[in-house]
Design a protein around this motif. Sequence first.
Motif, short mmCIF file in Angstrom:
data_model
loop_
_atom_site.label_atom_id
_atom_site.label_comp_id
_atom_site.label_asym_id
_atom_site.label_seq_id
_atom_site.Cartn_x
_atom_site.Cartn_y
_atom_site.Cartn_z
N ARG A 1 -3.67 -7.09 7.81
CA ARG A 1 -3.50 -8.43 7.23
C ARG A 1 -3.83 -8.44 5.74
O ARG A 1 -3.05 -8.99 4.96
CB ARG A 1 -4.34 -9.46 8.00
CG ARG A 1 -4.06 -10.89 7.59
CD ARG A 1 -2.63 -11.27 7.88
NE ARG A 1 -2.31 -12.59 7.34
CZ ARG A 1 -1.19 -13.23 7.54
NH1 ARG A 1 -0.24 -12.71 8.29
NH2 ARG A 1 -0.99 -14.42 7.02
N PRO A 2 -4.93 -7.82 5.29
CA PRO A 2 -5.19 -7.82 3.85
C PRO A 2 -4.08 -7.12 3.04
O PRO A 2 -3.70 -7.59 1.98
CB PRO A 2 -6.52 -7.08 3.71
CG PRO A 2 -7.20 -7.30 5.03
CD PRO A 2 -6.09 -7.28 6.03
N GLU A 3 -3.57 -6.01 3.57
CA GLU A 3 -2.46 -5.32 2.88
C GLU A 3 -1.23 -6.23 2.80
O GLU A 3 -0.58 -6.33 1.76
CB GLU A 3 -2.07 -4.04 3.62
CG GLU A 3 -3.07 -2.93 3.53
CD GLU A 3 -2.76 -1.78 4.47
OE1 GLU A 3 -3.17 -0.65 4.15
OE2 GLU A 3 -2.10 -1.99 5.52
N GLU B 1 -1.13 -9.52 2.96
CA GLU B 1 -1.36 -10.66 2.07
C GLU B 1 -1.22 -10.28 0.61
O GLU B 1 -0.64 -11.02 -0.18
CB GLU B 1 -2.73 -11.27 2.36
CG GLU B 1 -2.77 -11.99 3.69
CD GLU B 1 -4.14 -12.38 4.14
OE1 GLU B 1 -5.15 -11.81 3.66
OE2 GLU B 1 -4.23 -13.27 5.02
N LYS C 1 -9.35 -12.78 -1.64
CA LYS C 1 -10.10 -12.24 -0.51
C LYS C 1 -9.47 -10.94 -0.02
O LYS C 1 -10.16 -9.96 0.26
CB LYS C 1 -10.16 -13.26 0.62
CG LYS C 1 -10.95 -12.78 1.81
CD LYS C 1 -10.97 -13.83 2.92
CE LYS C 1 -11.68 -13.27 4.14
NZ LYS C 1 -11.51 -14.13 5.30
N ALA C 2 -8.15 -10.92 0.10
CA ALA C 2 -7.45 -9.72 0.58
C ALA C 2 -7.68 -8.55 -0.37
O ALA C 2 -7.95 -7.42 0.09
CB ALA C 2 -5.95 -10.00 0.71
N ARG C 3 -7.60 -8.80 -1.65
CA ARG C 3 -7.81 -7.72 -2.63
C ARG C 3 -9.23 -7.19 -2.57
O ARG C 3 -9.45 -5.98 -2.68
CB ARG C 3 -7.46 -8.21 -4.03
CG ARG C 3 -5.97 -8.39 -4.23
CD ARG C 3 -5.64 -8.93 -5.59
NE ARG C 3 -4.19 -9.02 -5.77
CZ ARG C 3 -3.61 -9.74 -6.70
NH1 ARG C 3 -4.33 -10.46 -7.55
NH2 ARG C 3 -2.30 -9.76 -6.80
N GLU D 1 -11.17 -7.21 0.12
CA GLU D 1 -11.27 -6.45 1.37
C GLU D 1 -10.62 -5.08 1.22
O GLU D 1 -11.15 -4.08 1.71
CB GLU D 1 -10.61 -7.21 2.52
CG GLU D 1 -11.40 -8.41 2.97
CD GLU D 1 -10.73 -9.17 4.11
OE1 GLU D 1 -9.99 -8.56 4.89
OE2 GLU D 1 -10.96 -10.37 4.19
N LEU D 2 -9.48 -5.01 0.55
CA LEU D 2 -8.81 -3.72 0.33
C LEU D 2 -9.65 -2.81 -0.56
O LEU D 2 -9.76 -1.62 -0.31
CB LEU D 2 -7.43 -3.94 -0.29
CG LEU D 2 -6.37 -4.53 0.64
CD1 LEU D 2 -5.12 -4.87 -0.13
CD2 LEU D 2 -6.07 -3.58 1.78
#
Length: 71
Positions: A27-29, A31, A58-60, A62-63
């Motif tokens: 999901r983070p990738e 997004e 948030k996604a960035r 988390e990645l």
Amino acid sequence: MERTEAELIEMYDELAGIREFDGNMTRPEAEAAAYQDWRKIVGPRVSAPKAIQEVVTKARKELARANATGL
């Protein structure tokens, strides 16, 4: 054509879903990648709604955390 904030968010969510399921991404990738797709569609002059900005930030993070820990 001007789109409403709700339409912009819906478009982004749909792109993220496509990336996640058809692109076999986390999901983070998905997004993060969907934001680039979304930006190409709407162009540089359209401001991203705050909801999209928050999800992408948030996604960035988390990645970056996953890359730093080797996950």
